[in-house]
Design a protein around this motif. Sequence first.
Motif, PDB file in Angstrom:
ATOM      1  N   SER A  95      -3.513 -12.469  -1.363  1.00 27.02           N
ATOM      2  CA  SER A  95      -4.045 -11.785  -2.550  1.00 27.02           C
ATOM      3  C   SER A  95      -5.569 -11.709  -2.515  1.00 27.02           C
ATOM      4  O   SER A  95      -6.163 -10.898  -3.214  1.00 27.02           O
ATOM      5  CB  SER A  95      -3.559 -12.454  -3.837  1.00 27.02           C
ATOM      6  OG  SER A  95      -4.058 -13.766  -3.946  1.00 27.02           O
ATOM      7  N   GLY A  96      -6.212 -12.538  -1.689  1.00 26.03           N
ATOM      8  CA  GLY A  96      -7.653 -12.467  -1.513  1.00 26.03           C
ATOM      9  C   GLY A  96      -8.086 -11.581  -0.361  1.00 26.03           C
ATOM     10  O   GLY A  96      -9.269 -11.354  -0.156  1.00 26.03           O
ATOM     11  N   ASP A  97      -7.132 -11.061   0.371  1.00 25.33           N
ATOM     12  CA  ASP A  97      -7.397 -10.220   1.537  1.00 25.33           C
ATOM     13  C   ASP A  97      -7.254  -8.755   1.130  1.00 25.33           C
ATOM     14  O   ASP A  97      -6.201  -8.333   0.644  1.00 25.33           O
ATOM     15  CB  ASP A  97      -6.394 -10.572   2.636  1.00 25.33           C
ATOM     16  CG  ASP A  97      -6.641  -9.854   3.937  1.00 25.33           C
ATOM     17  OD1 ASP A  97      -7.225  -8.758   3.939  1.00 25.33           O
ATOM     18  OD2 ASP A  97      -6.205 -10.385   4.984  1.00 25.33           O
ATOM     19  N   SER A  98      -8.300  -7.976   1.321  1.00 23.41           N
ATOM     20  CA  SER A  98      -8.282  -6.577   0.881  1.00 23.41           C
ATOM     21  C   SER A  98      -7.176  -5.755   1.551  1.00 23.41           C
ATOM     22  O   SER A  98      -6.772  -4.720   1.026  1.00 23.41           O
ATOM     23  CB  SER A  98      -9.636  -5.915   1.123  1.00 23.41           C
ATOM     24  OG  SER A  98      -9.937  -5.908   2.508  1.00 23.41           O
ATOM     25  N   ALA A  99      -6.686  -6.194   2.678  1.00 28.80           N
ATOM     26  CA  ALA A  99      -5.602  -5.474   3.349  1.00 28.80           C
ATOM     27  C   ALA A  99      -4.258  -5.675   2.642  1.00 28.80           C
ATOM     28  O   ALA A  99      -3.321  -4.919   2.862  1.00 28.80           O
ATOM     29  CB  ALA A  99      -5.480  -5.925   4.796  1.00 28.80           C
TER      30      ALA A  99
END
Length: 107
Positions: A95-99
Amino acid sequence: MADKKKQKQCILDACRAALRIPAFCNDFDEEIADVIDAARSELVAGGVLPEKANDDSDGRIRLAIKVYVKANFGMDNPDADRFTKSFECMLTSMSGDSAYRTEPADE
């Protein structure tokens, strides 16, 4: 449509193997499939894009689903807390990864 069904069967097979259930034993497939669906729902509720949560070719998604299944399958699972914490860490990471994350709606 056939590819999607094949992918679903593939993740089911992977989860059955993660649970150490022999490939020839399909007695628990319906329950495992329900837990897989719940894992996908948890990923989306946690902020992962729905298309990512349903992408069985993504290694992080596959691993998160298997860990969720290991935490939530069966009754007396002494490792459930450990697997739940692991899933939560993976969800936080995704959820913290833009992908992987959904962007907040503009207000």
